[in-house]
Design a protein around this motif. Sequence first.
Motif, PDB file in Angstrom:
ATOM      1  N   ASN A   1       5.967  -6.881  -6.264  1.00 42.06           N
ATOM      2  CA  ASN A   1       6.116  -8.307  -6.529  1.00 42.06           C
ATOM      3  C   ASN A   1       7.336  -8.887  -5.831  1.00 42.06           C
ATOM      4  O   ASN A   1       7.999  -9.781  -6.354  1.00 42.06           O
ATOM      5  CB  ASN A   1       6.187  -8.559  -8.038  1.00 42.06           C
ATOM      6  CG  ASN A   1       4.838  -8.376  -8.703  1.00 42.06           C
ATOM      7  OD1 ASN A   1       3.858  -9.018  -8.334  1.00 42.06           O
ATOM      8  ND2 ASN A   1       4.769  -7.475  -9.673  1.00 42.06           N
ATOM      9  N   ASP A   2       7.628  -8.389  -4.627  1.00 40.74           N
ATOM     10  CA  ASP A   2       8.744  -8.924  -3.849  1.00 40.74           C
ATOM     11  C   ASP A   2       8.582 -10.427  -3.640  1.00 40.74           C
ATOM     12  O   ASP A   2       7.485 -10.895  -3.284  1.00 40.74           O
ATOM     13  CB  ASP A   2       8.812  -8.237  -2.486  1.00 40.74           C
ATOM     14  CG  ASP A   2       9.345  -6.820  -2.579  1.00 40.74           C
ATOM     15  OD1 ASP A   2       9.876  -6.463  -3.647  1.00 40.74           O
ATOM     16  OD2 ASP A   2       9.205  -6.075  -1.601  1.00 40.74           O
ATOM     17  N   LEU A   3       9.674 -11.154  -3.811  1.00 37.96           N
ATOM     18  CA  LEU A   3       9.652 -12.596  -3.576  1.00 37.96           C
ATOM     19  C   LEU A   3       9.837 -12.934  -2.103  1.00 37.96           C
ATOM     20  O   LEU A   3       9.681 -14.095  -1.718  1.00 37.96           O
ATOM     21  CB  LEU A   3      10.736 -13.276  -4.423  1.00 37.96           C
ATOM     22  CG  LEU A   3      10.598 -13.077  -5.942  1.00 37.96           C
ATOM     23  CD1 LEU A   3      11.698 -13.826  -6.676  1.00 37.96           C
ATOM     24  CD2 LEU A   3       9.227 -13.527  -6.411  1.00 37.96           C
ATOM     25  N   TRP A   4      10.181 -11.958  -1.299  1.00 37.81           N
ATOM     26  CA  TRP A   4      10.253 -12.164   0.146  1.00 37.81           C
ATOM     27  C   TRP A   4       9.894 -10.856   0.845  1.00 37.81           C
ATOM     28  O   TRP A   4       9.994  -9.782   0.270  1.00 37.81           O
ATOM     29  CB  TRP A   4      11.651 -12.625   0.583  1.00 37.81           C
ATOM     30  CG  TRP A   4      12.760 -11.685   0.227  1.00 37.81           C
ATOM     31  CD1 TRP A   4      13.463 -11.645  -0.926  1.00 37.81           C
ATOM     32  CD2 TRP A   4      13.279 -10.617   1.046  1.00 37.81           C
ATOM     33  NE1 TRP A   4      14.397 -10.627  -0.898  1.00 37.81           N
ATOM     34  CE2 TRP A   4      14.299  -9.985   0.299  1.00 37.81           C
ATOM     35  CE3 TRP A   4      12.975 -10.140   2.324  1.00 37.81           C
ATOM     36  CZ2 TRP A   4      15.026  -8.903   0.799  1.00 37.81           C
ATOM     37  CZ3 TRP A   4      13.695  -9.069   2.823  1.00 37.81           C
ATOM     38  CH2 TRP A   4      14.700  -8.460   2.069  1.00 37.81           C
ATOM     39  N   ARG A   5       9.443 -10.957   2.047  1.00 40.43           N
ATOM     40  CA  ARG A   5       9.053  -9.769   2.800  1.00 40.43           C
ATOM     41  C   ARG A   5       9.241 -10.031   4.293  1.00 40.43           C
ATOM     42  O   ARG A   5       8.834 -11.075   4.820  1.00 40.43           O
ATOM     43  CB  ARG A   5       7.597  -9.405   2.508  1.00 40.43           C
ATOM     44  CG  ARG A   5       7.113  -8.151   3.252  1.00 40.43           C
ATOM     45  CD  ARG A   5       6.046  -7.450   2.445  1.00 40.43           C
ATOM     46  NE  ARG A   5       6.585  -6.917   1.209  1.00 40.43           N
ATOM     47  CZ  ARG A   5       5.882  -6.763   0.090  1.00 40.43           C
ATOM     48  NH1 ARG A   5       4.624  -7.111   0.063  1.00 40.43           N
ATOM     49  NH2 ARG A   5       6.454  -6.272  -0.996  1.00 40.43           N
ATOM     50  N   LEU A   6       9.862  -9.060   4.975  1.00 39.99           N
ATOM     51  CA  LEU A   6       9.985  -9.070   6.433  1.00 39.99           C
ATOM     52  C   LEU A   6       9.119  -7.959   6.994  1.00 39.99           C
ATOM     53  O   LEU A   6       9.024  -6.873   6.412  1.00 39.99           O
ATOM     54  CB  LEU A   6      11.437  -8.851   6.856  1.00 39.99           C
ATOM     55  CG  LEU A   6      12.449  -9.914   6.418  1.00 39.99           C
ATOM     56  CD1 LEU A   6      13.841  -9.515   6.859  1.00 39.99           C
ATOM     57  CD2 LEU A   6      12.081 -11.285   6.969  1.00 39.99           C
ATOM     58  N   GLU A   7       8.504  -8.219   8.121  1.00 38.18           N
ATOM     59  CA  GLU A   7       7.613  -7.236   8.732  1.00 38.18           C
ATOM     60  C   GLU A   7       7.675  -7.367  10.241  1.00 38.18           C
ATOM     61  O   GLU A   7       7.815  -8.487  10.773  1.00 38.18           O
ATOM     62  CB  GLU A   7       6.180  -7.463   8.248  1.00 38.18           C
ATOM     63  CG  GLU A   7       5.194  -6.382   8.674  1.00 38.18           C
ATOM     64  CD  GLU A   7       3.844  -6.536   7.975  1.00 38.18           C
ATOM     65  OE1 GLU A   7       2.961  -5.699   8.237  1.00 38.18           O
ATOM     66  OE2 GLU A   7       3.689  -7.476   7.180  1.00 38.18           O
ATOM     67  N   GLY A   8       7.594  -6.236  10.926  1.00 41.98           N
ATOM     68  CA  GLY A   8       7.639  -6.293  12.375  1.00 41.98           C
ATOM     69  C   GLY A   8       7.072  -5.047  13.011  1.00 41.98           C
ATOM     70  O   GLY A   8       6.777  -4.060  12.336  1.00 41.98           O
ATOM     71  N   TYR A   9       6.889  -5.100  14.328  1.00 37.52           N
ATOM     72  CA  TYR A   9       6.396  -3.945  15.064  1.00 37.52           C
ATOM     73  C   TYR A   9       6.882  -4.015  16.503  1.00 37.52           C
ATOM     74  O   TYR A   9       7.272  -5.084  17.009  1.00 37.52           O
ATOM     75  CB  TYR A   9       4.865  -3.873  15.030  1.00 37.52           C
ATOM     76  CG  TYR A   9       4.178  -4.900  15.896  1.00 37.52           C
ATOM     77  CD1 TYR A   9       3.896  -4.646  17.247  1.00 37.52           C
ATOM     78  CD2 TYR A   9       3.791  -6.135  15.373  1.00 37.52           C
ATOM     79  CE1 TYR A   9       3.268  -5.589  18.037  1.00 37.52           C
ATOM     80  CE2 TYR A   9       3.165  -7.080  16.160  1.00 37.52           C
ATOM     81  CZ  TYR A   9       2.905  -6.813  17.494  1.00 37.52           C
ATOM     82  OH  TYR A   9       2.288  -7.758  18.281  1.00 37.52           O
ATOM     83  N   ALA A  10       6.864  -2.885  17.161  1.00 40.97           N
ATOM     84  CA  ALA A  10       7.124  -2.792  18.594  1.00 40.97           C
ATOM     85  C   ALA A  10       6.013  -1.950  19.200  1.00 40.97           C
ATOM     86  O   ALA A  10       5.556  -0.978  18.595  1.00 40.97           O
ATOM     87  CB  ALA A  10       8.485  -2.166  18.868  1.00 40.97           C
TER      88      ALA A  10
END
Length: 833
Positions: free
Chosen positions: A479-488
């Motif tokens: 239930n995270d109120l924010w989320r960062l996501e990425g890829y290379a």
Amino acid sequence: MKYFLFSLAVFFSVVVHAQTKVSGMVIDETSEPVAFANVIFKDSNEGTITNDNGVFYMESDSTYQTLIISFIGYEDQEISLTSKVNYDMKITMVEATEQLQGVTVISGKQSKKNNPAVDILKKIWAKKRINGLRRFDQYAYDKYEKVEFDLNTIDSALMKRKIFKGLEFVFQDLDTSRITGKTYLPIFLNETFSTVHGDNILKEEKENILGNKNSGFDNNQAIIAFVADLYQEYDIYDNYLKFFDKSFTSPLSRTGVDTYNYALRDSAYIDNKWCYNIVYYPRRKNELTFKGDFWVNDSTYAIKNINLEVTKSANINWVKEIYIEQEFDVVNDSVFLLKRDYMLSDFSFQKKEKSRGVYGKRTTVFDNYKFDEEKPKEFYKADKNPFDPLDIVQDDSFWEKNRLEDLNKDESGIYKLLDTLRTVPKFKSFYNIASILGSGYVEIDKWDMDIGRVYDVYGFNQAEGHRFRLGARTYRGQNDLWRLEGYAAYGFSDHKFKHGLAGKFLLDRKSRLILSGGNRRDIEQLGVSLTATNDVLGRSIASSTVLTVGANNRLTNINLSAASLEMEPITNLRIGVGGTFRTLSSALPDDFSLEYIDGDSPTGIASEIRQFDFNALLIYTPGKRTIGYGVERRDINDNYSTLLLKYTKGIEGVWDSDFDYSKLQFSYSQPWQIGGFGRLFSTIEVGKTFGEVPLGLLNVIPGNQTIFSNYGTFTNLDFYEFVSDTYASLHLQHNFNGRLFSRIPFLRKLDLREIVALRGVWGELSDANIALSAPASINTPLQAPSDRIYYEYSVGVGNIFRVLRIDFNFRGNYLDSPAARPFGITGTFGFSF
């Protein structure tokens, strides 16, 4: 989640002794099994019915000395029980030579006339609209539900396997299922208490969850969502009952007489109400049907209790047994209300009697009914999807008060055992492997991060060659109120790095106000859908086109930056606004061009598009159910419709944006359950672009040059074969779920499923847009299906080896187009019930 269930093979229980246990097989004089024979304890209402193979198991808390086996057309057999436990009995039925006067013998495909059971069934139909909760304008009740998963068919060979070395303590005690007679070991328990309010006039219902408790998994929403989707609500009075995405014909259905055989077996007082006992069993094999019996009151024709057992020949995968019991309470002389609902499912890779599997057991108890207490309409329109584990974790005193059915010894032991197992390194390894297979991410708890997805690591396409990708996301909790996501990612042919980075932030939980944004620089296959998403990290099929049909060389370099603000002011109504800036150019200029006429260019031609767009989006999903309160929520059903309205405004000049235009798009998707004839999925899309735009901004009719069936695309079209600025498309796909093949003798046992589909699209392309993109027409046709509707149709066979589906696709027209593909074969792999 299927991997999760089958990998939690590690568990415990305490023996609960029943007074009488019996099991065996009923055969006829030729040693053939007698399916659907009645088995009851003498002088009782406790009984069961043999399965397709003549096998039965039954137990009771009372002690009995005699077992009675009966089946219409055979003489009754009375078997003395020499002890409290009598297993593996073999009982031979003898054909009846005489009929008692006044008894109608019904066997095989019986007549629907002059059958007292069918006469009673017709009265049930006539009364069902005024029985139960339907009698009242408004209603409310308390609801307690417990769901348990157990590893079943435990034997010494299983216990001695190396996988359980160091975990032997979980096998100290085993219990036996009262339904199947198999030993089992509890592995998971979830409890929920809620209040339900409904209004039959408004046709609204709302459930408020007041308490939830899990055994050892910290209110894991993945499990809760899986359970909620697996065990959806049903009403036995409905014509069709939906389980595991399949529609089973109810024995109380108006079409039941065409599906089941019925026989009046007995009559007796139950709770001071005179009731009839009716046995039913299917007329044909391989259909989605039940066998069992029910007791019905002789005046109200309301059901007093019923049991339903799915026949083993039913066309359903990974589920060996489904058994249901419902008990109804008599509130007064004329009102019968559901008191207890029990459902057992035996999940297994095989349907053999001795194959191991996992039991899924749901018990729901209803109490404290109240009626005709009117609530305002706004009460039902408020958020129907609240689920905040922080708010509903309750202490032991809450459960002592609201647990409407006490936990037995083995259920009580699960909480303690799972807490212990979480400290065992070997079990933690099993759990982590299952988690990776289920989610695709490798959890790194000390960094609050997940690495993945593991399924996206490798890809191949003609521009990049071999491609490798590594991604990660923040993950402090579900239930995270924010989320960062990425890829290379890196392509070994073009020797270029690609990347994507995105973030989502929940600013207000009540209105679900979400701010999101990010950037992606990558290679993409544009035109895989008409109504495209602006999700920065949306996965492109360009990264996975390992096997293709024809030259898959129309790929695009994209540099996309996006920001948006979204809210949900009303449940299931999402409104969003945002902006995107993107640059587009061909990834393979020698084979594919996005060039267009540009008077400001020294050469008069531009090869790159720079474009800023403002977007407004409205999505309405009536009937959708979700779980969780964080920035990302989980769906727990798939039977809802989706209406999407999108407006895009291209603004020239912003950051040197090239074009000024407007685009309006609408789509409507709807699944339809067509009774016992399977499921139809339909989608209609329409759109129009106002203004002059080049090829890169037009609507590409979505082709499919992969070997995989992909709903929403046109399988026999190449990418960019048709483009348009005005379009309308329709997709229809119907899965009969084996309804037709089950009538063909030599196909019946294969459990195949037939799928048919029809798809069509009409579009236009203005002369101005054709002229603007004239340089690109050298190797890309600029045409739309405007002369006549382009259409395709397909017939498919699913459930091959229970995992494979093959579609045979036919192109209906435009066969004179260069490189037109009149026929193609595609397929998909997947696990489905």
